[in-house]
Design a protein around this motif. Structure first.
Motif, mmCIF file in Angstrom:
data_model
loop_
_atom_site.group_PDB
_atom_site.id
_atom_site.type_symbol
_atom_site.label_atom_id
_atom_site.label_comp_id
_atom_site.label_asym_id
_atom_site.label_seq_id
_atom_site.Cartn_x
_atom_site.Cartn_y
_atom_site.Cartn_z
ATOM 1 N N SER A 113 0.845 -1.186 0.000
ATOM 2 C CA SER A 113 0.000 0.000 0.000
ATOM 3 C C SER A 113 0.883 1.239 0.000
ATOM 4 C CB SER A 113 -0.907 0.006 1.238
ATOM 5 O OG SER A 113 -1.708 1.170 1.267
ATOM 6 N N LEU A 114 0.608 2.169 -0.892
ATOM 7 C CA LEU A 114 1.395 3.393 -0.996
ATOM 8 C C LEU A 114 0.540 4.546 -0.487
ATOM 9 C CD1 LEU A 114 2.274 1.356 -3.500
ATOM 10 C CD2 LEU A 114 3.817 3.251 -3.984
ATOM 11 N N ASP A 115 0.489 4.664 0.837
ATOM 12 C CA ASP A 115 -0.413 5.636 1.459
ATOM 13 C C ASP A 115 0.044 5.938 2.880
ATOM 14 O OD1 ASP A 115 -2.588 7.272 2.062
ATOM 15 O OD2 ASP A 115 -3.880 5.595 2.603
ATOM 16 N N SER A 116 1.278 6.416 3.020
ATOM 17 C CA SER A 116 1.778 6.698 4.354
ATOM 18 C C SER A 116 2.808 7.815 4.312
ATOM 19 C CB SER A 116 2.412 5.443 4.970
ATOM 20 O OG SER A 116 2.822 5.684 6.299
ATOM 21 N N GLY A 163 -5.022 4.457 10.998
ATOM 22 C CA GLY A 163 -5.535 3.364 10.184
ATOM 23 C C GLY A 163 -5.540 3.737 8.720
ATOM 24 N N SER A 164 -5.634 2.737 7.856
ATOM 25 C CA SER A 164 -5.695 2.960 6.415
ATOM 26 C C SER A 164 -6.421 1.789 5.776
ATOM 27 C CB SER A 164 -4.284 3.092 5.829
ATOM 28 O OG SER A 164 -3.649 1.826 5.777
ATOM 29 N N ASP A 165 -6.574 1.862 4.448
ATOM 30 C CA ASP A 165 -7.192 0.744 3.740
ATOM 31 C C ASP A 165 -6.469 -0.570 4.002
ATOM 32 O OD1 ASP A 165 -9.223 2.215 2.587
ATOM 33 O OD2 ASP A 165 -8.145 2.583 0.714
ATOM 34 N N ALA A 166 -5.174 -0.486 4.307
ATOM 35 C CA ALA A 166 -4.408 -1.708 4.564
ATOM 36 C C ALA A 166 -5.020 -2.513 5.702
ATOM 37 C CB ALA A 166 -2.951 -1.362 4.872
ATOM 38 N N ASN A 167 -5.551 -1.836 6.729
ATOM 39 C CA ASN A 167 -6.192 -2.563 7.827
ATOM 40 C C ASN A 167 -7.342 -3.418 7.329
ATOM 41 O OD1 ASN A 167 -4.975 0.009 9.054
ATOM 42 N ND2 ASN A 167 -5.458 -1.154 10.885
ATOM 43 N N VAL A 168 -8.128 -2.858 6.411
ATOM 44 C CA VAL A 168 -9.297 -3.578 5.898
ATOM 45 C C VAL A 168 -8.860 -4.713 4.977
ATOM 46 C CG1 VAL A 168 -11.436 -3.362 4.593
ATOM 47 C CG2 VAL A 168 -10.683 -1.488 6.071
ATOM 48 N N ILE A 169 -7.897 -4.435 4.110
ATOM 49 C CA ILE A 169 -7.427 -5.461 3.174
ATOM 50 C C ILE A 169 -6.829 -6.641 3.925
ATOM 51 C CG2 ILE A 169 -5.815 -5.910 1.273
ATOM 52 C CD1 ILE A 169 -6.157 -2.912 0.524
ATOM 53 N N PRO A 206 -1.993 -10.257 3.211
ATOM 54 C CA PRO A 206 -1.039 -9.471 4.007
ATOM 55 C C PRO A 206 -0.561 -8.271 3.207
ATOM 56 C CG PRO A 206 -0.018 -11.512 3.226
ATOM 57 C CD PRO A 206 -1.473 -11.595 2.873
ATOM 58 N N ILE A 207 -0.668 -7.089 3.790
ATOM 59 C CA ILE A 207 -0.324 -5.862 3.078
ATOM 60 C C ILE A 207 0.208 -4.843 4.079
ATOM 61 C CG2 ILE A 207 -2.715 -5.032 3.258
ATOM 62 C CD1 ILE A 207 -2.281 -3.606 0.539
ATOM 63 N N LEU A 208 1.211 -4.092 3.661
ATOM 64 C CA LEU A 208 1.799 -3.060 4.510
ATOM 65 C C LEU A 208 1.963 -1.763 3.732
ATOM 66 C CD1 LEU A 208 4.584 -5.014 6.453
ATOM 67 C CD2 LEU A 208 2.446 -4.112 7.370
#
Length: 371
Positions: free
Chosen positions: A161-164, A320-326, A332-334
């Motif tokens: 995930s590219l959102d941080s 939190g981010s979409d990664a939590n939901v995915i 597994p996603i970071l």
């Protein structure tokens, strides 16, 4: 990768208005971009469910069967004020808005990095397994777009995930779960000047409860906050109704549950002591996660960073981010840091160089074989 092309792409994307649930034009642009790269694209029903202009975009490109299936994710929406963004690039290659809006680097920097990586992979003929790309809607209003996803819509062994925030090299290896709660206190109305003793002030009861409950930073991994305390009414009436909305977060599910119990007990005890009523509700918004040093995904991302020239910097985050939901859907996603700064403000900015760097990391992530 041509930094000038990346700059022009990013500047173009931030000028597309895309507040949460208003991502229609952004989705159309991204659909055309990935179709041109050979991807099959579909939109889900998230938009219809949430009352938005479009659903989440899911794009898939076939790859070599001997390489892992991977997922790249970013969100299309921005916070307000994000309409009519006028970007400018300073002499150091840093992009800003004109100061009247956010820039939208959160998360159009991530979107740009993904598109740049995909272009590099497809046009250079680099080896890769199946690549799936997820562009979500409504992330900024509680991860609502991602929450509409179903497990069978996604097909990947690993996700990036590219959102941080944080410099390039940052990996968010642990994040909290979140519970939102709402307490409605019911008192007794009375004339505040003639017979206040006949009333029970819901405001006073609620204030006692808030004073008694845990609040703020509880420990290194746990927080509690009240975001709204509403008990409007005229000054000559003892208020009989108050609604309080708040949240608890923790990377430890047991601690989070305990915080919610303590908050509920504080409201129940305050109401009982005053002879008032209270209705308490809570909902788990998303689960937390933590990846140890030997987790395959963490090792894969660290290797991707190293091959792109960066030193991995694992951090534990509080958001939190979409990664939590995915994660909850079985992939597994970071998140990795993109180097944007002052997000959700009109001072938001990012170096174009950082977007190019993030794209290089994404390329390595897609190309790596199984361990």
């Amino acid at each position: 990768m041509d930094i000038n092309e990346v700059r022009e792409l990013f500047l173009s994307l931030v000028q597309i208005d895309s507040h949460s649930l208003e991502e229609g034009k952004m989705a159309e642009r991204l659909r055309n971009e990935v179709i041109a790269l050979g991807f099959h694209v579909q939109a889900d029903n998230a938009g219809a469910t949430l009352g938005g202009q479009t659903g989440n975009l899911i794009a898939t490109l076939a790859g070599q069967a001997n390489l892992p299936k991977v997922l790249l994710a970013a969100h299309m929406d921005t916070v307000r004020p994000g309409t009519g963004v006028k970007p400018r690039v300073d002499e150091n290659g840093v992009v800003w808005s004109d100061g009247t809006t956010v820039l939208g680097a959160d998360d159009k920097a991530g979107v740009t990095a993904i598109l740049t990586a995909l272009k590099e992979i497809t046009q250079s003929g680099l080896p890769h397994g199946q690549i799936q790309v997820l562009f979500t809607i409504a992330e900024e209003i509680g991860l609502q777009g991602a929450k509409q996803l179903k497990a069978d819509q996604l097909d990947a062994e690993f996700g990036l995930s590219l959102d941080s925030g944080g410099d390039l090299g940052t990996i968010a290896i642990a994040g909290p779960g979140q519970v939102k709660f709402e307490a409605t206190v019911t008192g007794v109305r009375a004339h505040a000047g003639v017979a206040p003793e006949k009333g029970i002030s819901a405001i006073k009861v609620a204030a006692h409860a808030v004073a008694a409950m845990p609040h703020g930073r509880i420990d290194e991994e746990t927080t509690v906050n009240i975001g709204s305390f509403v008990g409007e009414g005229p000054t000559n009436v003892v208020a009989d109704r108050v609604t309080i909305i708040g949240e608890a977060r923790s990377r430890n599910p047991e601690k989070m549950a305990d915080m919610v119990r303590q908050v509920e007990n504080a409201f129940t005890n305050a109401a009982n002591e005053a002879g008032a009523g209270v209705e308490f509700r809570h909902q788990v918004m998303y689960e937390g996660f933590e990846f140890p040093s030997d987790a395959p995904l963490r090792k894969r991302i660290e290797k991707s960073l190293e091959q792109a020239g960066f030193v991995p910097n694992p951090v534990k985050v509080g958001g939190g981010s979409d990664a939590n939901v995915i994660q909850s859907l079985g992939i597994p996603i970071l998140n990795i840091g993109l180097g944007y700064e002052d997000i959700h403000s009109t001072n938001e900015h990012i170096k174009i160089e950082n977007i190019v760097s993030a794209a290089r990391v994404a390329v390595q992530f897609c190309m790596l074989p199984h361990d």
